[in-house]
Structures are given as structure tokens and as C-alpha cells.
Scaffold this motif. Structure first.
Motif, PDB file in Angstrom:
ATOM      1  N   HIS A 168       0.921  -1.360   0.109  1.00 30.70           N
ATOM      2  CA  HIS A 168      -0.090   0.134   0.034  1.00 30.70           C
ATOM      3  C   HIS A 168       0.905   1.144  -0.128  1.00 30.70           C
ATOM      4  O   HIS A 168       2.150   1.330   0.436  1.00 30.70           O
ATOM      5  CB  HIS A 168      -0.850  -0.079   1.098  1.00 30.70           C
ATOM      6  N   ALA A 169       0.260   2.101  -0.523  1.00 32.60           N
ATOM      7  CA  ALA A 169       1.017   3.569  -0.595  1.00 32.60           C
ATOM      8  C   ALA A 169       0.613   4.328   0.606  1.00 32.60           C
ATOM      9  O   ALA A 169       0.242   3.654   1.990  1.00 32.60           O
ATOM     10  CB  ALA A 169       0.465   4.700  -1.804  1.00 32.60           C
ATOM     11  N   GLU A 170       1.435   5.351   0.952  1.00 34.75           N
ATOM     12  CA  GLU A 170       1.514   6.194   2.156  1.00 34.75           C
ATOM     13  C   GLU A 170       0.048   6.088   2.826  1.00 34.75           C
ATOM     14  O   GLU A 170      -0.942   6.582   2.347  1.00 34.75           O
ATOM     15  CB  GLU A 170       2.154   7.619   1.920  1.00 34.75           C
ATOM     16  N   SER A 171      -0.059   6.202   4.307  1.00 34.40           N
ATOM     17  CA  SER A 171      -1.258   6.119   4.987  1.00 34.40           C
ATOM     18  C   SER A 171      -1.013   6.777   6.132  1.00 34.40           C
ATOM     19  O   SER A 171       0.042   6.293   6.948  1.00 34.40           O
ATOM     20  CB  SER A 171      -1.842   4.798   4.908  1.00 34.40           C
ATOM     21  N   GLU A 172      -1.686   7.872   6.521  1.00 35.74           N
ATOM     22  CA  GLU A 172      -1.468   8.376   7.912  1.00 35.74           C
ATOM     23  C   GLU A 172      -1.837   7.366   8.970  1.00 35.74           C
ATOM     24  O   GLU A 172      -2.891   6.856   9.200  1.00 35.74           O
ATOM     25  CB  GLU A 172      -2.375   9.919   8.044  1.00 35.74           C
ATOM     26  N   PHE A 173      -0.859   7.275   9.878  1.00 37.13           N
ATOM     27  CA  PHE A 173      -1.127   6.494  11.012  1.00 37.13           C
ATOM     28  C   PHE A 173      -2.160   7.036  12.077  1.00 37.13           C
ATOM     29  O   PHE A 173      -1.960   8.069  12.251  1.00 37.13           O
ATOM     30  CB  PHE A 173       0.079   5.971  11.919  1.00 37.13           C
TER      31      PHE A 173
ATOM     32  N   ASP B 209       0.712   8.344  -5.689  1.00 36.48           N
ATOM     33  CA  ASP B 209       1.567   7.124  -5.965  1.00 36.48           C
ATOM     34  C   ASP B 209       0.596   6.132  -6.478  1.00 36.48           C
ATOM     35  O   ASP B 209       0.976   5.315  -7.401  1.00 36.48           O
ATOM     36  CB  ASP B 209       2.212   6.402  -4.513  1.00 36.48           C
ATOM     37  N   ALA B 210      -0.524   5.740  -5.991  1.00 31.54           N
ATOM     38  CA  ALA B 210      -1.854   5.100  -6.696  1.00 31.54           C
ATOM     39  C   ALA B 210      -1.668   5.441  -8.145  1.00 31.54           C
ATOM     40  O   ALA B 210      -1.959   4.322  -8.764  1.00 31.54           O
ATOM     41  CB  ALA B 210      -3.095   5.130  -5.936  1.00 31.54           C
ATOM     42  N   GLU B 211      -1.978   6.549  -8.315  1.00 30.75           N
ATOM     43  CA  GLU B 211      -1.945   7.030  -9.999  1.00 30.75           C
ATOM     44  C   GLU B 211      -1.037   6.442 -10.719  1.00 30.75           C
ATOM     45  O   GLU B 211      -1.053   5.988 -11.688  1.00 30.75           O
ATOM     46  CB  GLU B 211      -2.136   8.566  -9.918  1.00 30.75           C
ATOM     47  N   LYS B 212       0.298   6.401 -10.222  1.00 22.42           N
ATOM     48  CA  LYS B 212       1.453   6.042 -10.881  1.00 22.42           C
ATOM     49  C   LYS B 212       1.530   4.536 -10.790  1.00 22.42           C
ATOM     50  O   LYS B 212       2.117   3.886 -11.912  1.00 22.42           O
ATOM     51  CB  LYS B 212       2.898   6.542  -9.819  1.00 22.42           C
TER      52      LYS B 212
ATOM     53  N   GLU C   1      -3.848   5.849  15.401  1.00 25.50           N
ATOM     54  CA  GLU C   1      -4.097   4.946  16.469  1.00 25.50           C
ATOM     55  C   GLU C   1      -5.616   4.177  16.509  1.00 25.50           C
ATOM     56  O   GLU C   1      -6.407   4.840  16.457  1.00 25.50           O
ATOM     57  CB  GLU C   1      -3.788   5.350  17.976  1.00 25.50           C
ATOM     58  N   GLY C   2      -5.526   2.721  16.439  1.00 29.81           N
ATOM     59  CA  GLY C   2      -6.823   2.062  16.694  1.00 29.81           C
ATOM     60  C   GLY C   2      -7.622   2.098  15.206  1.00 29.81           C
ATOM     61  O   GLY C   2      -8.683   1.407  15.195  1.00 29.81           O
ATOM     62  N   GLN C   3      -6.931   2.498  14.315  1.00 24.70           N
ATOM     63  CA  GLN C   3      -7.909   2.512  13.015  1.00 24.70           C
ATOM     64  C   GLN C   3      -7.043   1.747  11.854  1.00 24.70           C
ATOM     65  O   GLN C   3      -7.062   2.146  10.717  1.00 24.70           O
ATOM     66  CB  GLN C   3      -7.870   4.227  12.624  1.00 24.70           C
ATOM     67  N   GLU C   4      -6.432   0.805  12.277  1.00 26.98           N
ATOM     68  CA  GLU C   4      -5.922  -0.384  11.506  1.00 26.98           C
ATOM     69  C   GLU C   4      -6.690  -0.556  10.162  1.00 26.98           C
ATOM     70  O   GLU C   4      -5.857  -0.515   9.011  1.00 26.98           O
ATOM     71  CB  GLU C   4      -5.355  -1.464  12.330  1.00 26.98           C
ATOM     72  N   ARG C   5      -7.879  -0.754  10.106  1.00 31.20           N
ATOM     73  CA  ARG C   5      -8.548  -1.241   8.999  1.00 31.20           C
ATOM     74  C   ARG C   5      -9.405  -0.117   8.196  1.00 31.20           C
ATOM     75  O   ARG C   5      -9.347  -0.246   7.022  1.00 31.20           O
ATOM     76  CB  ARG C   5      -9.742  -2.107   9.422  1.00 31.20           C
ATOM     77  N   LYS C   6      -9.278   1.021   8.758  1.00 29.24           N
ATOM     78  CA  LYS C   6      -9.943   2.181   8.122  1.00 29.24           C
ATOM     79  C   LYS C   6      -9.086   3.177   7.597  1.00 29.24           C
ATOM     80  O   LYS C   6      -9.467   4.355   7.044  1.00 29.24           O
ATOM     81  CB  LYS C   6     -11.268   2.679   9.236  1.00 29.24           C
ATOM     82  N   ARG C   7      -7.806   3.338   7.845  1.00 34.53           N
ATOM     83  CA  ARG C   7      -7.019   4.086   7.439  1.00 34.53           C
ATOM     84  C   ARG C   7      -6.930   4.273   5.689  1.00 34.53           C
ATOM     85  O   ARG C   7      -6.515   3.226   5.106  1.00 34.53           O
ATOM     86  CB  ARG C   7      -5.653   4.114   7.828  1.00 34.53           C
ATOM     87  N   GLY C   8      -7.085   5.539   5.375  1.00 30.32           N
ATOM     88  CA  GLY C   8      -7.101   5.872   3.773  1.00 30.32           C
ATOM     89  C   GLY C   8      -5.754   6.104   3.325  1.00 30.32           C
ATOM     90  O   GLY C   8      -4.606   5.991   4.313  1.00 30.32           O
ATOM     91  N   LEU C   9      -5.561   6.720   2.231  1.00 25.08           N
ATOM     92  CA  LEU C   9      -4.337   7.372   2.010  1.00 25.08           C
ATOM     93  C   LEU C   9      -4.070   8.658   1.926  1.00 25.08           C
ATOM     94  O   LEU C   9      -5.189   9.437   2.013  1.00 25.08           O
ATOM     95  CB  LEU C   9      -4.243   6.901   0.425  1.00 25.08           C
ATOM     96  N   THR C  10      -2.776   8.979   2.183  1.00 19.13           N
ATOM     97  CA  THR C  10      -2.783  10.621   2.175  1.00 19.13           C
ATOM     98  C   THR C  10      -2.749  11.075   0.746  1.00 19.13           C
ATOM     99  O   THR C  10      -2.495  10.276  -0.144  1.00 19.13           O
ATOM    100  CB  THR C  10      -1.078  10.801   2.752  1.00 19.13           C
ATOM    101  N   ASP C  11      -2.416  12.314   0.514  1.00 14.17           N
ATOM    102  CA  ASP C  11      -2.259  13.003  -0.733  1.00 14.17           C
ATOM    103  C   ASP C  11      -1.250  12.412  -1.492  1.00 14.17           C
ATOM    104  O   ASP C  11      -1.357  12.151  -2.724  1.00 14.17           O
ATOM    105  CB  ASP C  11      -2.273  14.503  -0.681  1.00 14.17           C
TER     106      ASP C  11
END
Length: 193
Positions: free
Chosen positions: A14-19, A36-39, A21-31
Motif C-alpha cells: 500500500h501507498a502512504e497512509s497516515e497512522f 502514488d496510486a495513480e503512478k 491509533e486504533g484505525q488499522e482497518r479504516k486508514r485511507g491514503l494521504t495525498d
């Protein structure tokens, strides 16, 4: 070798995701993660990939979703491709890397509330083996995480371990090519620079 005898799995860490706490499953991607997902989409679209699977964690799904949308295919979620739990949320590790190193030194060891390398590897490799049988001759993208990806690679090649895990980036892409006639892993190629 016929096309049916050759299968490629593309492991996309996975690409960069802001940490959070307690949101291991729900964290999306940063800008940056979205860029990077587009690349990744541009790079892997040229590979003519056909099938998409992911860990249930949103950061893994979001990293490959744009590519799946461009190809016009769904992303299938596999619970057993989730990241290895380091430990229960009640345990705080002073040195994250040292905690990870301990897990790689002893594959049977697990911190309280966490998962051993043996257990995490067994559940994930079971899915990989199913995908290899189900999608023989195809190109499959797998949205994944650094630790579980390393454990999967280690199953097929024991040279993969802590140092490899530590060297991976967010995102990262590795293509594993199999000759399905004899179920032999031919090579592992890093595709992300």
C-alpha cells in the motif's frame, strides 16, 4: 512454455497512509498516497493485469482501486491477506523495528494479542495457493502490506526476512512469476523505483 503455464502475481504494498491509533482497518491514503496510486495505475495498466484481490484494510484497497476501475474489474477482498497484528492494542513498543526483528528471529513467537510469523504466513499462503490454482495463466494484482508480503515471499524463498521487510517502501511492487506446469516460482522482480 504456453501462456496457461505462466502465472504472474503482482504484490502491491500500500501507498502512504497516515497512522491513526486504533484505525488499522479504516486508514485511507494521504495525498502523496493517492498520487502514488495513480503512478501504480499507469505502471501496471501496461502489464495487462486481469484480476484484483486485496487485504480488507482500506489503504491496501485504495492503492489498487484506481487501476481496477481503469481495467473495469472488481477488487475482491480476502480477509486472510490482512497485515500481521504486531500485538494487542494494550501493548506499546518502545522500538517498533526491534519488535519486528524479534518476530522474524523466532517465527513461532508472538507478542500478547499479536500473531506469530508461522500463523500469519500459513493463513496468507493458503490464499496465495488458492489464487494460483484459480487464476493459472493470468496476471493477478494483490493489494498488500509489508509484513505479510514478506512472510509470503519467505514461504517460497527463505532468504526473505527482516532486512527485506525493512527495505520495502510505501508503495512497493513485486511481480512473482510461476511456471504452473511444475508449480515452480521462477523469479521475483521489483517493479517500483
Amino acid at each position: 512454455m504456453s501462456a496457461e503455464a505462466h502465472t504472474s502475481l503482482y504484490f502491491v504494498r500500500h501507498a502512504e497512509s497516515e497512522f491513526i491509533e486504533g484505525q488499522e482497518r479504516k486508514r485511507g491514503l494521504t495525498d502523496q498516497g493517492h498520487r502514488d496510486a495513480e503512478k501504480i495505475t499507469n505502471l501496471l495498466h501496461a502489464e495487462d493485469v486481469e484480476v484484483f484481490y486485496s487485504s480488507p484494510y482500506l489503504r491496501a484497497v485504495h492503492t489498487i482501486q484506481m487501476l481496477a476501475d481503469v481495467v473495469g474489474k472488481p477488487v475482491f477482498i480476502e480477509e486472510d491477506l490482512r497485515e500481521r497484528a504486531l500485538s494487542g492494542s494494550h501493548i506499546k513498543h518502545d522500538d517498533f523495528y526491534e519488535a519486528k526483528r524479534q518476530l522474524y528471529l523466532d517465527a513461532a513467537f508472538a507478542f500478547s494479542g499479536g500473531e506469530s510469523g508461522n500463523d500469519a504466513q500459513a493463513r496468507a499462503v493458503k490464499i496465495i495457493e488458492q489464487l494460483l490454482r484459480k487464476h493459472a495463466g493470468e496476471k493477478v494484482v494483490i493489494g498488500t502490506h509489508g509484513d505479510i508480503m514478506t512472510l509470503i515471499f519467505q514461504y517460497y524463498d527463505p532468504a526473505f526476512g527482516f532486512e527485506f521487510w525493512k527495505s520495502t517502501t510505501m508503495p512497493d511492487i513485486y511481480r512473482l512469476d510461476w511456471n504452473m506446469a511444475d508449480r515452480k516460482l521462477l523469479k521475483i522482480t521489483r517493479m517500483w523505483e
